[in-house]
Design an enzyme around this catalytic site. Structure first.
Site, short mmCIF file in Angstrom:
data_model
loop_
_atom_site.label_atom_id
_atom_site.label_comp_id
_atom_site.label_asym_id
_atom_site.label_seq_id
_atom_site.Cartn_x
_atom_site.Cartn_y
_atom_site.Cartn_z
N LYS A 77 0.84 -1.20 0.00
CA LYS A 77 0.00 0.00 0.00
C LYS A 77 0.88 1.26 0.00
CE LYS A 77 -3.79 1.92 2.83
NZ LYS A 77 -4.65 1.66 4.00
N SER A 153 -9.63 1.70 3.36
CA SER A 153 -8.84 2.50 2.46
C SER A 153 -7.88 1.70 1.58
CB SER A 153 -8.03 3.51 3.28
OG SER A 153 -7.12 2.84 4.13
N SER A 177 -9.58 -1.04 7.33
CA SER A 177 -9.09 -0.86 5.96
C SER A 177 -8.49 -2.07 5.29
CB SER A 177 -8.07 0.27 5.92
OG SER A 177 -8.74 1.47 5.86
#
Ligand code: GLN
Length: 505
Positions: A77, A153, A177
């Site tokens: 990420k 997210s 997330s």
């Protein structure tokens, strides 16, 4: 033609020479290019990934010892630092920033032979549940239905697994997330105990909640990666000194016992007698009006089935449910307002081009230009709840809720091994459906923020398909540091139930 099922099978194929690390990297690079419209990656490190693959192939030929992640292709990420590579948390405020060091997780993965293929798209500063807070790179699309959000997210990290754009991926989970996008995309997502994995090199959102998590397609893969990246790190004072169990080994051992009988591991890693799991369902969670009725009935049916299999499944009352989303958003925005104050345009990242901007306008302009809407909203909210006059009314109250929740959770785990809830109240929603209503978006985090408030591990398992065609999962949680038990439970469920089948792209 390359195909991937698990780390174990892939590494066997490497050993017997039927495949090369280079083949794997080329396969993923090709897919990433072909499926670029999903917008899962922010940056792809093609050349480097190929070079690493070639080096690993050479080392293997020379008979040199290989690591536990030998040749495993991993995406990370865009909040995880990879030395000498850009990292931006999806924000303009970090434009042109290159990380001068590796996050501890990255260092550990590389040491074990992993190939980092790229950075994955996410909501700005990991704030969001839909990957629509993406002012720089734009939203990620859910591969099952591109009109729908992938969750957030860590939307890019989930889609990267959903669409086979890498073997395993890392996300971060502050309030769901990892588990929520895993649920929306039909893959597995694990958030470990707070402190299990070092946060060094993870761009902070809310430091007492943040934890790096893992996306994959099977439990054993998650266990292998968890084992590599867990453990104490002197760079992160909140990382735990507890020993890291052999997560994956435990599962292999039990893989046989699951098929032979009902033996399973107890929490300390030793085989226990044939004991059923004691599973708690939270009544208020299942009765919550925001829960999709179809998800509700499927989870209740599932509970009945677990009972038939001999497990003890009880619906217990949990009257704190309505407090957890407000407490979460008060505490995390407070921490965020403090964490994000470092982005001021002085030493790195975006700086206002306005030559007239003196002090304090320079900060005002830089930060107004650099941060997107949602991040600004949270900085303002966090500053408000910490301000004199409101601190007691909001921040202190939320801290009390956190404490009460922690105590209550301890009590639940005196009587139960596992807490089961839906992961999310609905399946993936349509893009734009909630983006203009922040409160509706926040409320959708109902089931996931609990684990972060109390620091326990949670996993989302893609067990079901909704009649609308979308996947949905269940969330299982155990007490702190009982990842072994959580993985074993998950492993058994994934063996026993037919999970969601991701369409081939
Ligand atoms: N959706 C939650 C939020 O917006 C969780 C985000 C996260 O876990 N990073 O805060």
């Amino acid at each position: 033609m390359f195909s991937y099922t698990s780390i174990h099978d892939y590494q066997e194929a490497l050993k017997n020479g039927s495949v090369l690390c280079r083949d794997a990297v080329l396969y993923y690079l090709n897919r990433i290019q072909r499926l670029a419209w999903l917008n899962a990656y922010t940056r792809v490190y093609s050349q480097e990934a190929l070079e690493t693959a070639d080096r690993l192939d050479r080392e293997r030929r020379e008979g040199r010892e290989s690591g536990r992640l030998h040749g495993v292709v991993i995406g990370i990420k865009d909040v995880i630092c990879y030395k000498d590579h850009p990292v931006s948390a999806g924000s303009k405020i970090l434009e042109n920033f290159h990380s001068p060091y590796h996050a501890t997780v990255v260092e550990r993965m590389i040491r074990e032979g992993a190939i980092i293929i790229g950075h994955l798209n996410c909501d700005e500063f990991a704030m969001g549940s839909s990957n629509e807070n993406a002012p720089v790179f734009g939203r990620v699309k859910n591969a099952v239905d591109p009109e729908r959000v992938p969750g957030g997210s860590s939307g890019g990290s989930a889609v990267a697994i959903q669409a086979s754009l890498c073997m395993l991926s890392l996300g971060s989970d502050t309030g769901g997330s990892v588990r929520q996008p895993a649920d929306f995309c039909g893959v597995l997502g694990l958030k470990p105990t707070y402190g299990r994995i070092s946060r060094y090199g993870l761009i902070a959102y809310a430091s007492s909640f943040d934890q790096i998590g893992i996306f994959g397609r099977n439990v054993t893969d998650l266990a292998v990666l968890l084992e590599v990246i867990s453990g104490f790190d002197r760079h992160d004072a909140t990382s735990s000194k507890r020993e890291v169990p052999a997560y994956a080994e435990g599962l292999t051992f039990n893989a046989q016992s699951v098929t032979q009988g009902d033996d399973r591991l107890s929490v300390n890693g030793h085989q226990s007698s044939k004991k059923p799991y004691r599973i708690a369902l939270l009544k208020e969670a299942l009765d919550h009006p925001s829960l999709d009725p179809e998800i509700r009935s499927r989870i209740r049916e599932f509970a009945t089935d677990l009972r038939l299999k001999g497990h003890i499944v009880e619906e217990i009352s949990f009257d704190l449910l309505d407090f957890i989303v407000p407490a979460y958003y008060i505490l995390t925005t407070a921490e965020a307002s403090s964490n994000l104050s470092r982005f001021d345009g002085v030493r790195y990242g975006h700086r206002t081009a306005d030559p007239e901007a003196g002090f304090p306008d320079f900060y005002l302009k830089t930060r107004s230009e650099g941060f997107g809407m949602e991040v600004k909203r949270r900085i303002l909210l966090g500053t408000f709840v910490l301000s004199a006059g409101y601190y007691e009314a909001y921040f202190s109250q939320a801290q009390k809720v956190r404490k009460i929740l922690t105590e209550r959770t301890k009590l639940i785990f005196n009587d139960f091994d596992i807490i089961l809830t839906p992961t999310v109240p609905t399946t993936a929603f349509k893009s734009g459906e909630k983006s203009t209503d922040p409160v509706a978006m926040y409320l959708a985090d109902l089931y996931t923020v609990y684990a972060n408030l109390v620091g326990i591990p949670g996993i989302s398992l893609p067990l079901f398909t909704h009649t609308n065609g979308m996947p949905f999962g269940i969330q299982a949680m155990t007490y702190q540091f009982r990842e072994l038990s959580l993985l074993q439970f998950s492993y058994e469920l994934m063996q026993q139930y037919k999970s969601y089948e991701i369409p081939t792209l």
